[in-house]
Design an enzyme around this catalytic site. Structure first.
Site, PDB file in Angstrom:
ATOM      1  N   HIS A  29       0.833  -1.200   0.000  1.00 29.41           N
ATOM      2  CA  HIS A  29       0.000   0.000   0.000  1.00 29.41           C
ATOM      3  C   HIS A  29       0.864   1.245   0.000  1.00 29.41           C
ATOM      4  CE1 HIS A  29      -2.184  -3.387   1.704  1.00 29.41           C
ATOM      5  NE2 HIS A  29      -3.292  -2.823   1.274  1.00 29.41           N
ATOM      6  N   HIS A  69      -2.336  -1.211   7.074  1.00 27.72           N
ATOM      7  CA  HIS A  69      -1.884  -1.433   5.691  1.00 27.72           C
ATOM      8  C   HIS A  69      -0.792  -0.439   5.300  1.00 27.72           C
ATOM      9  CE1 HIS A  69      -5.381   1.325   5.547  1.00 27.72           C
ATOM     10  NE2 HIS A  69      -4.728   1.934   4.572  1.00 27.72           N
ATOM     11  N   GLY A 130      -4.093  -4.193  11.442  1.00 25.59           N
ATOM     12  CA  GLY A 130      -4.391  -4.727  10.112  1.00 25.59           C
ATOM     13  C   GLY A 130      -5.893  -4.874   9.983  1.00 25.59           C
ATOM     14  N   LEU A 132      -8.971  -3.382  10.531  1.00 22.46           N
ATOM     15  CA  LEU A 132      -9.191  -1.960  10.785  1.00 22.46           C
ATOM     16  C   LEU A 132     -10.001  -1.739  12.060  1.00 22.46           C
ATOM     17  CD1 LEU A 132      -9.825  -1.001   7.079  1.00 22.46           C
ATOM     18  CD2 LEU A 132      -7.783  -0.493   8.437  1.00 22.46           C
ATOM     19  N   ASP A 171     -10.169   6.119   7.072  1.00 27.93           N
ATOM     20  CA  ASP A 171     -11.622   5.989   6.930  1.00 27.93           C
ATOM     21  C   ASP A 171     -12.113   4.621   7.405  1.00 27.93           C
ATOM     22  OD1 ASP A 171     -12.135   8.534   5.510  1.00 27.93           O
ATOM     23  OD2 ASP A 171     -10.848   7.623   3.990  1.00 27.93           O
ATOM     24  N   GLY A 172     -11.327   3.586   7.084  1.00 24.88           N
ATOM     25  CA  GLY A 172     -11.738   2.234   7.471  1.00 24.88           C
ATOM     26  C   GLY A 172     -11.908   2.121   8.976  1.00 24.88           C
ATOM     27  N   HIS A 277      -4.198   3.219  -3.190  1.00 25.84           N
ATOM     28  CA  HIS A 277      -4.328   2.577  -1.884  1.00 25.84           C
ATOM     29  C   HIS A 277      -3.540   1.272  -1.801  1.00 25.84           C
ATOM     30  CE1 HIS A 277      -6.200   0.524   1.567  1.00 25.84           C
ATOM     31  NE2 HIS A 277      -6.250  -0.507   0.754  1.00 25.84           N
ATOM     32  N   ARG A 373     -18.758 -19.517  38.054  1.00 26.99           N
ATOM     33  CA  ARG A 373     -18.588 -18.062  38.130  1.00 26.99           C
ATOM     34  C   ARG A 373     -18.444 -17.580  39.572  1.00 26.99           C
ATOM     35  NH1 ARG A 373     -24.583 -15.447  37.559  1.00 26.99           N
ATOM     36  NH2 ARG A 373     -25.723 -17.211  38.413  1.00 26.99           N
ATOM     37  N   GLU A 429     -18.463  -5.193  23.925  1.00 25.86           N
ATOM     38  CA  GLU A 429     -17.589  -6.365  24.074  1.00 25.86           C
ATOM     39  C   GLU A 429     -16.350  -6.285  23.190  1.00 25.86           C
ATOM     40  OE1 GLU A 429     -20.826  -6.507  23.356  1.00 25.86           O
ATOM     41  OE2 GLU A 429     -21.744  -7.324  25.179  1.00 25.86           O
ATOM     42  N   ASP A 486     -33.168 -18.486  28.937  1.00 30.45           N
ATOM     43  CA  ASP A 486     -32.779 -17.475  27.951  1.00 30.45           C
ATOM     44  C   ASP A 486     -32.771 -18.047  26.529  1.00 30.45           C
ATOM     45  OD1 ASP A 486     -32.587 -15.083  29.293  1.00 30.45           O
ATOM     46  OD2 ASP A 486     -30.528 -15.448  29.959  1.00 30.45           O
ATOM     47  N   HIS A 490     -28.831 -17.334  23.709  1.00 34.12           N
ATOM     48  CA  HIS A 490     -27.859 -17.170  24.790  1.00 34.12           C
ATOM     49  C   HIS A 490     -27.059 -18.448  25.086  1.00 34.12           C
ATOM     50  CE1 HIS A 490     -29.796 -13.385  25.334  1.00 34.12           C
ATOM     51  NE2 HIS A 490     -29.168 -13.117  26.466  1.00 34.12           N
TER      52      HIS A 490
HETATM   53  C1  LIG Z   1     -11.705  -5.241   9.454  1.00 28.32           C
HETATM   54  C2  LIG Z   1     -11.122  -5.036   8.105  1.00 28.32           C
HETATM   55  N1  LIG Z   1     -11.923  -5.078   7.034  1.00 28.32           N
HETATM   56  C3  LIG Z   1     -11.392  -4.950   5.797  1.00 28.32           C
HETATM   57  C4  LIG Z   1     -10.067  -4.786   5.613  1.00 28.32           C
HETATM   58  C5  LIG Z   1      -9.472  -4.696   4.218  1.00 28.32           C
HETATM   59  N2  LIG Z   1      -9.018  -3.329   3.964  1.00 28.32           N
HETATM   60  C6  LIG Z   1      -7.750  -2.971   4.137  1.00 28.32           C
HETATM   61  S1  LIG Z   1      -7.479  -1.356   3.851  1.00 28.32           S
HETATM   62  C7  LIG Z   1      -9.094  -1.112   3.435  1.00 28.32           C
HETATM   63  C8  LIG Z   1      -9.569   0.248   3.033  1.00 28.32           C
HETATM   64  C9  LIG Z   1      -9.247   1.192   4.100  1.00 28.32           C
HETATM   65  O1  LIG Z   1      -9.549   2.492   3.747  1.00 28.32           O
HETATM   66  P1  LIG Z   1      -8.894   3.635   4.604  1.00 28.32           P
HETATM   67  O2  LIG Z   1      -8.879   3.277   6.011  1.00 28.32           O
HETATM   68  O3  LIG Z   1      -9.547   4.901   4.217  1.00 28.32           O
HETATM   69  O4  LIG Z   1      -7.395   3.593   4.131  1.00 28.32           O
HETATM   70  P2  LIG Z   1      -6.657   4.443   3.042  1.00 28.32           P
HETATM   71  O5  LIG Z   1      -6.839   3.748   1.737  1.00 28.32           O
HETATM   72  O6  LIG Z   1      -7.241   5.790   3.033  1.00 28.32           O
HETATM   73  O7  LIG Z   1      -5.270   4.386   3.498  1.00 28.32           O
HETATM   74  C10 LIG Z   1      -9.815  -2.287   3.558  1.00 28.32           C
HETATM   75  C11 LIG Z   1     -11.250  -2.415   3.272  1.00 28.32           C
HETATM   76  C12 LIG Z   1      -9.261  -4.748   6.773  1.00 28.32           C
HETATM   77  N3  LIG Z   1      -7.949  -4.618   6.724  1.00 28.32           N
HETATM   78  N4  LIG Z   1      -9.813  -4.855   7.991  1.00 28.32           N
HETATM   79 MG   LIG Z   2      -9.105   6.613   3.334  1.00 32.71          MG
END
Ligand SMILES: Cc1ncc(C[n+]2csc(CCOP(=O)(O)OP(=O)(O)O)c2C)c(N)n1
Ligand SMILES: [Mg+2]
Length: 685
Positions: A29, A69, A130, A132, A171-172, A277, A373, A429, A486, A490
């Site tokens: 990336h 990334h 990794g 996100l 953004d992620g 990206h 518990r 959680e 439950d 549950h």
């Molecule tokens: C939980 C999760 N879902 C999906 C991904 C796959 N993934 C990696 S980067 C990305 C896009 C992220 O966008 P952003 O955070 O805006 O990063 P930018 O391209 O702006 O650096 C995705 C969907 C991941 N790493 N983690």
């Molecule tokens: Mg972004």
């Protein structure tokens, strides 16, 4: 060269190292490192108090790259700052954490510049990122830890812990639910030691964020109670530095810095596009981009003269000075407060204080017994008094999980009371599990709790805990059908199997109150493994240990609890948790009928698998093929212990809503059923 020129040269070095590494690997990336190089440069070289000579110095500022990334940002920073390696025993090795040659081998086997930041693998990485959202959520745990450490250990004239936590996200991370949970908690707790920098580039993999993400993020964070700042140009390092100073001066609120950036900055054809990206720029575009930076177009992995020196004069000097001052301060502190200093030292090595297991209970035989518990709650309250830095809480189920620390002075962790040992995670959680990881990364000994069924909401962070080799403790009660009415929403079924499938994680399901004690005795001594404790809601008979084997067998993962005469069984009953006493009941009946049965209590597959073959075969002799496993959970995986000829009494559905007794009858968790299956097996049916 002027300082401004050196700043720019350093920033462009981070950019071009990132571009070259991704191009060489043909994967990775490049765009975000190109955009955020000025930010990372500013945090590292101008702001952070971090000594490259000692990346585990306890009072260092923490840097979390939640948009993992963009790992080349971190590998570049660690390399240029000259960060040194440390091993798993916390010994400082003196060699570079990330050599240039490893950057040349970005994403290749054994490289110290892997695809994403990995805590257990590269020194200087504060947490694995990794997936996100995980990084920012974990940073909240780090911030809670700093507050707690400061309140316990700081003394007038002795600020032993006063570090800050910087997390970078994109953004992620902002879209993921875990970040919202964690931000909400951080705002509530007023964690003013925490700064998130949000890379507002409007780009994710599928294109512009207008296709899926159009909310007002700044307003969201204001709503959470954060201080929100904005820098409109990611290349303006003076403004960035100023914003970070504002963060440092802000009291009572965490800081959210919105940084407007251009992904793939400097690339004539790829800037501001989703292609920047996650794809290499391509040879021609690399040349054009380098030209736009005023960089030699054909140079690869170039670190120009003066750049390393510039980092040495920045983070190197500042880090060495602040660490030296701290070390001197700690030496004086150790004279004034030897006990507290001793605690800090033990904690850093993940060791336990002497007497950590004093007063652990021994439960008397009792047919009515105690719930898992309940026993756990008693043990937790003792451990927390013996181990000052053992703390934790529940996701709003403390009274049910029995995880509340009730002894005098335990206290609740709140903004106004950072010494409290009861954490209230709220019904969050996922963030809870990440926060617990953050506490553990800060060398506290934490636990987090909820119902076993809701471990589903925490699993991604539990997985990371195992990947990072952290000794976190996840306490999950209501571990089977015990909550009866439950119903299936549950009643956990596949959860044990799924945790047993996570490498490095220890799953433990103790069978009576004394097994609970022994489980904790084992767990507390782990330094690099997380644990899932599955505990019953309902009472379980406390077994007569003068008649059956001692509960200390838990430390072997499985042990012969009750044996056939002459230790010569023709049948083995294997059970965990609430099914152990059931197996014992069936065993007694079989014995009366002249059937030579053995009961193996098996609280933990993983621990058992680490025993010698000799021991394992003494517990489960290969020649005894008639084996029945009983567990109120998915039967998945039990074949490995019962073998081809064996039988498993377990769950094949999601359960049902009814009183426990009826459920036990419906699903076959009764002595009659176990006896009948055993007889069938012996009769060769
Ligand atoms: C939980 C999760 N879902 C999906 C991904 C796959 N993934 C990696 S980067 C990305 C896009 C992220 O966008 P952003 O955070 O805006 O990063 P930018 O391209 O702006 O650096 C995705 C969907 C991941 N790493 N983690
Ligand atoms: Mg972004």
């Amino acid at each position: 060269m002027t300082t401004a020129e050196l700043d720019q040269l350093s920033i462009n070095t981070i950019r071009t190292l990132s571009i070259d590494a991704v191009q060489q690997a043909k994967s990775g990336h490049p765009g975000t490192p190109m955009a955020l190089a000025p930010l990372v440069y500013t945090i590292w070289n101008r702001v952070m108090r971090f000594d490259p000579e000692d990346p585990i110095w306890p009072n260092r500022d923490r840097f979390v790259l939640s948009n993992g990334h963009a790992s080349m940002l971190l590998w570049s920073a660690l390399h240029l700052a000259g960060v040194k390696a440390v091993n798993a025993d916390y010994e400082r090795l003196g060699n570079p954490s990330v050599p240039l040659d490893d950057i040349r081998h970005f994403r290749q086997l054994d490289s110290k510049a892997p695809g994403h930041p990995e805590y257990h693998w590269v020194s200087g990485v504060e947490t694995t990122t990794g997936p996100l959202g995980q990084g920012v959520a974990t940073s909240v745990g780090m911030a809670i830890a700093q507050k707690w450490l400061a309140s316990r250990y700081n003394r007038p004239d002795f600020d032993v812990f006063d570090y800050h936590i910087y997390a970078v996200c994109g953004d992620g991370c902002m879209m993921e639910g875990i970040a919202s949970e964690a931000a909400s908690l951080a705002g509530h707790l007023g964690l003013d030691n925490l700064c998130w920098v949000y890379d507002n580039n409007h780009i994710t993999i599928e294109g512009n964020t207008r296709i899926a993400f159009t909310e007002d993020i700044a307003a969201r964070f204001l709503g959470y109670g954060w201080n929100v700042l904005r820098v409109g140009d990611a290349n303006d390092i003076d403004r960035i530095e100023h914003a970070l100073q504002v963060f440092q001066q802000t009291n009572g609120r965490p800081t959210f810095l919105v940084l407007d950036s251009h992904i793939g900055y400097g690339s004539p054809h790829k800037q501001d596009t989703a292609e920047a990206h996650g794809e290499p720029l391509g040879d021609e575009e690399v040349r054009l981009t380098k030209r736009s930076y005023g960089w030699p177009e054909d140079a690869k992995f170039l670190v120009p003269d003066g750049v390393r020196e510039h980092f040495a004069a920045g983070i190197g000097m500042r880090g060495a000075k602040t660490r030296r001052q701290w070390t001197d301060r700690l030496a004086a502190y150790a004279v004034r407060y030897p006990e507290l200093a001793g605690e800090i030292d033990l904690m850093q090595r993940r060791e336990l204080p002497t007497g950590w297991d004093r007063n652990l209970p021994v439960f008397a035989t009792d047919q009515k017994g105690l719930a898992g518990r309940e026993a756990s709650g008693k043990v937790l309250n003792i451990l927390a008094q013996n181990i000052p830095w053992f703390l934790g809480g529940s996701a709003d189920l403390g009274p049910s999980n029995k995880t509340t620390l009730k002894y005098e002075g335990a206290g609740d962790f709140q903004a106004g009371n950072p010494s409290g040992k009861n954490l209230h995670f709220g019904i969050r959680e996922h963030a809870m599990a990440a926060v617990v990881n953050g506490l553990s990364l800060s060398k506290l000994r934490p636990f987090g709790a909820t119902f076993f069924i809701f471990s589903d909401y925490a699993r991604p962070s539990i997985r990371l805990s195992a990947l990072m080799e952290l000794p976190t403790i996840f306490i999950f009660t209501h571990d089977a059908m015990g909550d009866g009415e439950d119903g299936p929403t549950h009643q956990p079924v596949e959860h044990l199997a799924s945790f047993r499938a996570i490498p490095g994680l220890v799953t433990l399901r103790p069978g009576d109150a004394n097994e609970v004690v022994e489980a904790y005795r084992y767990v507390m001594q782990l330094r690099h493994q997380p644990v899932v404790l599955a505990l019953s809601r309902q009472t379980l008979p406390t077994l007569d240990r003068s008649k059956y084997s001692p509960a200390s067998g838990v430390a072997q993962g499985a042990y012969v609890l009750a044996d056939a005469p002459g230790a010569n069984p023709e049948l083995i009953l294997i059970a965990s948790g609430s099914e152990v006493s059931l197996a014992v009941e069936a065993y007694e009946r079989l014995l009366q009928d002249g059937i030579k049965a053995r009961v193996v209590s098996m609280p933990s597959w993983e621990i058992f698998e680490h025993q010698t073959k000799e021991y394992r075969e003494s517990v489960l002799p290969p020649n005894v093929k008639a084996r029945v496993a009983v567990e109120q959970a998915s039967t998945f995986g039990w074949e490995r212990y019962v073998g081809e000829k064996g039988r498993v009494i377990g769950m094949h559905t999601f359960g049902a809503s009814a009183p426990l007794k009826e459920l036990q009858k419906k699903f076959g968790f009764e002595p009659d059923k176990v006896v009948a299956v055993a007889r069938e097996l012996l009769a060769g049916e």
